[in-house]
Write a protein that holds these residues in place. Structure first.
Motif, PDB file in Angstrom:
ATOM      1  N   SER A  35      -0.593  15.893  10.153  1.00 60.09           N
ATOM      2  CA  SER A  35      -1.163  14.662  10.739  1.00 60.09           C
ATOM      3  C   SER A  35      -0.918  13.436   9.871  1.00 60.09           C
ATOM      4  N   ALA A  36      -0.050  13.532   8.862  1.00 60.27           N
ATOM      5  CA  ALA A  36       0.219  12.394   7.987  1.00 60.27           C
ATOM      6  C   ALA A  36       1.075  11.358   8.704  1.00 60.27           C
ATOM      7  N   PRO A  37       1.101  10.114   8.206  1.00 55.71           N
ATOM      8  CA  PRO A  37       2.007   9.110   8.784  1.00 55.71           C
ATOM      9  C   PRO A  37       3.452   9.597   8.799  1.00 55.71           C
ATOM     10  N   ASP A  38       4.193   9.093   9.756  1.00 55.04           N
ATOM     11  CA  ASP A  38       5.545   9.616   9.991  1.00 55.04           C
ATOM     12  C   ASP A  38       6.437   9.462   8.763  1.00 55.04           C
ATOM     13  N   ARG A  39       6.243   8.399   7.989  1.00 56.43           N
ATOM     14  CA  ARG A  39       7.103   8.191   6.819  1.00 56.43           C
ATOM     15  C   ARG A  39       6.928   9.310   5.803  1.00 56.43           C
ATOM     16  N   LEU A  40       5.701   9.786   5.642  1.00 53.14           N
ATOM     17  CA  LEU A  40       5.460  10.902   4.721  1.00 53.14           C
ATOM     18  C   LEU A  40       5.981  12.213   5.312  1.00 53.14           C
ATOM     19  N   ARG A  41       5.732  12.431   6.594  1.00 54.99           N
ATOM     20  CA  ARG A  41       6.194  13.676   7.214  1.00 54.99           C
ATOM     21  C   ARG A  41       7.709  13.774   7.177  1.00 54.99           C
ATOM     22  N   ALA A  42       8.389  12.675   7.452  1.00 57.49           N
ATOM     23  CA  ALA A  42       9.851  12.694   7.464  1.00 57.49           C
ATOM     24  C   ALA A  42      10.419  12.965   6.078  1.00 57.49           C
ATOM     25  N   LYS A  43       9.693  12.570   5.048  1.00 57.25           N
ATOM     26  CA  LYS A  43      10.198  12.731   3.681  1.00 57.25           C
ATOM     27  C   LYS A  43      10.003  14.135   3.140  1.00 57.25           C
ATOM     28  N   TYR A  44       8.906  14.805   3.527  1.00 55.35           N
ATOM     29  CA  TYR A  44       8.551  16.065   2.862  1.00 55.35           C
ATOM     30  C   TYR A  44       8.625  17.309   3.756  1.00 55.35           C
ATOM     31  N   ARG A  45       8.561  17.138   5.076  1.00 52.83           N
ATOM     32  CA  ARG A  45       8.459  18.332   5.912  1.00 52.83           C
ATOM     33  C   ARG A  45       9.762  19.135   5.955  1.00 52.83           C
ATOM     34  N   THR A 104       5.310  12.270  -7.626  1.00 51.90           N
ATOM     35  CA  THR A 104       5.121  10.966  -6.982  1.00 51.90           C
ATOM     36  C   THR A 104       4.145  10.099  -7.769  1.00 51.90           C
ATOM     37  N   ARG A 105       4.261   8.799  -7.548  1.00 55.95           N
ATOM     38  CA  ARG A 105       3.344   7.832  -8.164  1.00 55.95           C
ATOM     39  C   ARG A 105       2.808   6.925  -7.059  1.00 55.95           C
ATOM     40  N   PRO A 106       1.757   7.356  -6.387  1.00 63.03           N
ATOM     41  CA  PRO A 106       1.233   6.572  -5.260  1.00 63.03           C
ATOM     42  C   PRO A 106       0.725   5.208  -5.709  1.00 63.03           C
ATOM     43  N   SER A 107       0.916   4.217  -4.867  1.00 59.26           N
ATOM     44  CA  SER A 107       0.389   2.874  -5.130  1.00 59.26           C
ATOM     45  C   SER A 107      -0.105   2.297  -3.810  1.00 59.26           C
ATOM     46  N   GLY A 108      -1.159   1.523  -3.880  1.00 60.67           N
ATOM     47  CA  GLY A 108      -1.742   0.932  -2.682  1.00 60.67           C
ATOM     48  C   GLY A 108      -3.230   0.738  -2.874  1.00 60.67           C
ATOM     49  N   HIS A 109      -3.977   0.646  -1.796  1.00 64.10           N
ATOM     50  CA  HIS A 109      -5.418   0.450  -1.882  1.00 64.10           C
ATOM     51  C   HIS A 109      -6.109   1.537  -1.079  1.00 64.10           C
ATOM     52  N   LEU A 117      -1.186  10.325   0.447  1.00 63.95           N
ATOM     53  CA  LEU A 117      -0.245  10.677  -0.618  1.00 63.95           C
ATOM     54  C   LEU A 117      -0.983  10.971  -1.924  1.00 63.95           C
ATOM     55  N   LEU A 118      -2.066  10.242  -2.190  1.00 64.49           N
ATOM     56  CA  LEU A 118      -2.851  10.485  -3.392  1.00 64.49           C
ATOM     57  C   LEU A 118      -3.458  11.885  -3.364  1.00 64.49           C
ATOM     58  N   THR A 119      -3.967  12.274  -2.209  1.00 67.20           N
ATOM     59  CA  THR A 119      -4.553  13.612  -2.071  1.00 67.20           C
ATOM     60  C   THR A 119      -3.482  14.693  -2.163  1.00 67.20           C
ATOM     61  N   LEU A 120      -2.324  14.446  -1.547  1.00 65.39           N
ATOM     62  CA  LEU A 120      -1.234  15.408  -1.624  1.00 65.39           C
ATOM     63  C   LEU A 120      -0.774  15.603  -3.068  1.00 65.39           C
ATOM     64  N   LYS A 121      -0.717  14.535  -3.824  1.00 70.24           N
ATOM     65  CA  LYS A 121      -0.323  14.648  -5.234  1.00 70.24           C
ATOM     66  C   LYS A 121      -1.350  15.453  -6.023  1.00 70.24           C
ATOM     67  N   ALA A 122      -2.633  15.227  -5.737  1.00 69.47           N
ATOM     68  CA  ALA A 122      -3.676  15.980  -6.441  1.00 69.47           C
ATOM     69  C   ALA A 122      -3.571  17.473  -6.127  1.00 69.47           C
TER      70      ALA A 122
END
Length: 421
Positions: free
Chosen positions: A157-167, A181-186, A195-200
């Motif tokens: 259910s992740a955004p398409d940009r993440l799914r396209a990169k990792y699936r 990865t080094r997530p950045s954002g708010h 992405l922060l949760t996936l990295k954890a």
């Protein structure tokens, strides 16, 4: 006139905080019972209490693998015979009720009646270390599997940009990539939080993988010093060897013969005949983890051992099903493993094979081709990293034939049949 001390039997109902001890004489007459704290001083008082009533024949203890583990060690240290009480007498419990004193007396009575004969595991040696390491390793593997499943679930259910990169990545590559990865954002951005949760979770997987690798190394170190020849058997690796040793315990002498070992690991044949049908079925008793370990041994041998393959073909022609054949193979494997545990036999020394081959000036590829094997398997055999007695015998015979042919050119080398093992 002084009376001779009578023979007594003690029964102990163990709990987390207290242990209740009951004593009966050799005729089953109740003599005394008392409750003690489950601490070091309480254990010493239990020993004094038991020995003060006469000559101790045996002590029946409930929960020798849990609440009664330390008490069992103390009693054995005092030279007392400790027997494991499996369960209370349910018929007596229905008629007489249940309480700690009653359970303790029932434990003592079961020893007197001969219903309790099992000697508990010692839990004071390297096998206990194997058990503890395996317990930690099992929980780490379950946690890693859960973390991987969570990662894959979040990616669905992740955004398409993440799914396209990792699936499109495999599990190992996906975990490594997410870990780097080094997530950045708010925190109000779903993509960043995902992405922060996936990295954890990926970092957790890496940490657990390192924990599992450390446990594997520790298990192998103990096996190398305690039972180095057990892993020489075909199909027996670190996982299987450690599990079977844990099932046996630090005191293998508690198992009287291989039939008892077969029953312990759940491979004793159970009669299932009726009328004109004569057959045996799989046993559903014993240690199921040990039974699974033997199942793995049989699977490996059915895929790589020519002797086992020939046996499967023979029994299949006799009309046996695959399940029945595997039941027989597990029984044979249990017999071989029991003999190796109780009377270790070293693997044959094959370090001379490489020297003989080099003396002939023969390459490992040529030898492997003549024997119908992969060069890597021949290399492992020469370095003593693989035990395959049939292949080693055929390899040595082939080298001997080549040596005779070299010394006597007029004599043809005896052809050798390729063996796929």
């Amino acid at each position: 006139m002084a009376t001779e001390p009578s023979n007594i039997i003690a029964g102990i109902d163990t709990h987390a905080d207290t242990h209740h001890v009951a004593i009966i004489n050799e005729h089953g007459k109740p003599l005394a019972d008392r409750e003690f704290l489950a601490v070091g001083s309480g254990y010493r008082k239990i020993v004094d209490f038991i020995t003060s009533h006469g000559t101790v024949t045996a002590v029946g203890v409930e929960g020798t693998g849990s609440y009664g583990a330390e008490l069992s060690r103390v009693l054995r240290g005092e030279g007392l015979l400790v027997l494991e009480v499996n369960r209370p007498n349910r018929a007596a419990r229905r008629t007489e009720g249940k309480s700690d004193p009653l359970d303790a007396y029932q434990a003592a009575q079961s020893v007197l009646d001969g219903r309790t004969t099992s000697i508990p595991k010692a839990k004071d040696g390297p096998v206990e270390c194997l058990r503890i390491l395996r317990a930690g390793r099992a929980s780490a593997m379950k946690a890693r599997t859960a973390a991987v499943n969570q990662i894959k679930g979040l990616l669905v259910s992740a955004p398409d940009r993440l799914r396209a990169k990792y699936r499109g990545l495999g599990t190992a590559a996906m975990i490594t990539s997410l870990h780097r990865t080094r997530p950045s954002g708010h925190m109000a951005d779903p993509e960043y939080v995902c992405l922060l949760t996936l990295k954890a979770l990926a970092s957790r997987c890496h940490s657990l993988a390192a924990e599992i690798a450390a446990a594997d190394a520790a298990l192998q170190e103990i096996l190398d010093s305690y039972a180095p020849m057990l892993c020489d058997l075909p199909g027996v690796g670190t996982e299987v060897a450690s599990q079977l040793l844990v099932t046996v315990g630090d005191n293998p002498d508690r198992i009287g013969n291989e039939a008892q070992f077969a029953a312990l690991v759940g491979v004793a044949p159970i009669p299932a005949s009726s009328g004109k049908t004569t057959r045996h079925r799989l046993s559903r008793g014993g240690d199921r983890n040990a039974n699974h370990a033997l199942y793995q041994v049989v699977l490996v041998r059915m895929a790589s051992c020519q002797r086992t393959k020939d046996y499967v073909v023979k029994r299949t022609a006799e009309g046996k099903s695959k399940r029945e054949i595997m039941r027989c193979l597990k029984r044979y494997a249990a017999r071989e493993i029991y003999r190796q545990i109780t009377n270790p036999q070293a693997a044959p020394d094959n370090t001379d094979l490489r020297q003989l081959r080099n003396t002939l000036g023969c390459t490992i590829t040529t030898a492997a081709s003549e024997l119908g094997q992969w060069p890597s398997k021949i290399s492992l055999l020469e370095r003593g990293l693989l035990r395959n007695d049939t292949l080693a015998t055929n390899y040595r015979q082939w080298l001997t034939n080549q040596t005779d042919k070299k010394d006597r050119p007029d004599k043809e080398a005896i052809p050798i049949q390729s063996v796929y093992i």
